[in-house]
Design an enzyme around this catalytic site. Structure first.
Site, PDB file in Angstrom:
ATOM      1  N   HIS A 280      -1.971 132.164  81.805  1.00  0.00           N
ATOM      2  CA  HIS A 280      -1.697 130.804  82.478  1.00  0.00           C
ATOM      3  C   HIS A 280      -2.832 129.985  81.833  1.00  0.00           C
ATOM      4  O   HIS A 280      -3.717 130.653  81.678  1.00  0.00           O
ATOM      5  CB  HIS A 280      -1.006 130.329  83.363  1.00  0.00           C
ATOM      6  CG  HIS A 280       0.212 131.626  83.925  1.00  0.00           C
ATOM      7  ND1 HIS A 280       1.543 130.845  84.313  1.00  0.00           N
ATOM      8  CD2 HIS A 280       0.469 132.971  84.476  1.00  0.00           C
ATOM      9  CE1 HIS A 280       2.402 131.309  84.300  1.00  0.00           C
ATOM     10  NE2 HIS A 280       1.849 132.864  84.926  1.00  0.00           N
TER      11      HIS A 280
ATOM     12  N   ALA B 259      -9.149 156.347  85.725  1.00  0.00           N
ATOM     13  CA  ALA B 259      -8.385 156.096  86.452  1.00  0.00           C
ATOM     14  C   ALA B 259      -8.748 154.170  87.176  1.00  0.00           C
ATOM     15  O   ALA B 259     -10.352 154.296  87.791  1.00  0.00           O
ATOM     16  CB  ALA B 259      -7.548 156.712  87.425  1.00  0.00           C
TER      17      ALA B 259
ATOM     18  N   THR C  25     -11.817 144.568  80.258  1.00  0.00           N
ATOM     19  CA  THR C  25     -11.619 143.060  79.400  1.00  0.00           C
ATOM     20  C   THR C  25     -12.203 142.658  78.356  1.00  0.00           C
ATOM     21  O   THR C  25     -12.055 141.601  78.486  1.00  0.00           O
ATOM     22  CB  THR C  25     -12.105 142.474  80.472  1.00  0.00           C
ATOM     23  OG1 THR C  25     -14.096 142.768  81.303  1.00  0.00           O
ATOM     24  CG2 THR C  25     -11.687 142.339  82.222  1.00  0.00           C
ATOM     25  N   LYS C  26     -12.522 144.111  78.396  1.00  0.00           N
ATOM     26  CA  LYS C  26     -13.052 144.214  76.246  1.00  0.00           C
ATOM     27  C   LYS C  26     -13.204 145.156  75.788  1.00  0.00           C
ATOM     28  O   LYS C  26     -12.546 145.871  76.309  1.00  0.00           O
ATOM     29  CB  LYS C  26     -14.812 143.807  76.766  1.00  0.00           C
ATOM     30  CG  LYS C  26     -15.147 142.617  77.029  1.00  0.00           C
ATOM     31  CD  LYS C  26     -16.999 142.196  77.399  1.00  0.00           C
ATOM     32  CE  LYS C  26     -17.062 141.527  78.243  1.00  0.00           C
ATOM     33  NZ  LYS C  26     -18.500 141.977  79.312  1.00  0.00           N
TER      34      LYS C  26
ATOM     35  N   ARG D 298     -17.006 149.614  81.986  1.00  0.00           N
ATOM     36  CA  ARG D 298     -17.783 149.903  81.876  1.00  0.00           C
ATOM     37  C   ARG D 298     -18.025 151.353  80.809  1.00  0.00           C
ATOM     38  O   ARG D 298     -17.973 151.942  81.439  1.00  0.00           O
ATOM     39  CB  ARG D 298     -19.291 149.429  83.097  1.00  0.00           C
ATOM     40  CG  ARG D 298     -19.467 148.381  83.317  1.00  0.00           C
ATOM     41  CD  ARG D 298     -20.381 149.287  84.890  1.00  0.00           C
ATOM     42  NE  ARG D 298     -20.719 147.120  85.333  1.00  0.00           N
ATOM     43  CZ  ARG D 298     -19.344 146.919  86.394  1.00  0.00           C
ATOM     44  NH1 ARG D 298     -18.639 147.959  87.033  1.00  0.00           N
ATOM     45  NH2 ARG D 298     -19.578 145.780  87.533  1.00  0.00           N
TER      46      ARG D 298
ATOM     47  N   ARG E 155     -19.833 157.025  78.461  1.00  0.00           N
ATOM     48  CA  ARG E 155     -20.375 157.727  78.000  1.00  0.00           C
ATOM     49  C   ARG E 155     -20.130 158.059  76.367  1.00  0.00           C
ATOM     50  O   ARG E 155     -18.539 157.705  76.845  1.00  0.00           O
ATOM     51  CB  ARG E 155     -20.954 159.086  77.995  1.00  0.00           C
ATOM     52  CG  ARG E 155     -19.846 160.019  78.828  1.00  0.00           C
ATOM     53  CD  ARG E 155     -20.579 161.632  78.970  1.00  0.00           C
ATOM     54  NE  ARG E 155     -18.963 162.402  79.559  1.00  0.00           N
ATOM     55  CZ  ARG E 155     -19.101 162.989  79.106  1.00  0.00           C
ATOM     56  NH1 ARG E 155     -18.902 163.318  77.308  1.00  0.00           N
ATOM     57  NH2 ARG E 155     -18.175 164.021  79.616  1.00  0.00           N
TER      58      ARG E 155
END
Length: 188
Positions: free
Chosen positions: A118, A161, A166-167, A181, A184
């Site tokens: 939104h 899991a 987000t990137k 994050r 490896r």
């Protein structure tokens, strides 16, 4: 509004706004829910699931596709799956912005893929902004992961899991956490 015009607007990056758009999306959602009630409401053979999923996505799905219902989506017609894709039970796809899943990808239980957001400003809150999600070939998305709009997950990557992605994730990388994050690389 029709599906062709909607897909043109998505391709052009136009926001999903206005009464006509809202009415169209509600109509499409109603049509998709009817198919989902059938898919999720009783046992179906793998071949029947391929047929139903092809109807949900409004495109031919390869016979190698496998899905364990229940499955949930609020649109369906902007999901694109390659060959040998597996989607486990209870996944939720918000696909208006486009979800593209490459050959051999594995999607774990209860994965959420969201392609809409939104507007942030209060006077823009009712408008929807979209961006696609791309899942690479051979990628593995772990159970309960959430993939947010405008994310590309590389070929053979693994998302742990419960992660919130987000990137973008590069090929052959393992990521986990909230936000996800780098852990490896995968050694072949």
């Amino acid at each position: 509004m029709d599906l062709k015009r909607f897909q043109q607007m998505i391709a052009a990056g136009e926001p999903l706004a206005g009464e006509e758009m809202i009415a169209f999306m509600r109509e499409q959602s109603d049509d998709t829910r009817r198919l989902l009630f059938d898919l999720n409401g009783s046992y179906h053979t793998p071949e029947e699931i391929v047929t139903l999923f092809s109807q949900i996505t409004n495109s031919k799905v390869d016979n190698s596709f496998r899905l364990f219902p229940p499955f949930y989506t609020d649109f369906g017609k902007n999901i694109h799956v390659g060959k040998n894709v597996f989607i486990n039970s209870c996944c939720q796809f918000q696909d208006q912005g486009g979800i593209f899943i490459g050959d051999g990808a594995l999607i774990g239980h209860s994965v959420v893929m969201a392609t809409l957001n939104h507007g942030f400003a209060p006077n823009d809150r009712q408008n929807l902004y979209h961006a696609p999600i791309h899942i690479g070939k051979g990628a593995w998305i772990g159970a309960h992961a959430t993939i947010l709009p405008n994310v590309t997950i590389g070929d053979n990557a693994i998302v742990g899991a419960g992660s919130v992605v987000t990137k973008d994730i590069p090929d052959n990388a393992i990521v986990a956490g909230n936000p996800a994050r780098f852990i490896r690389n995968i050694n072949s």
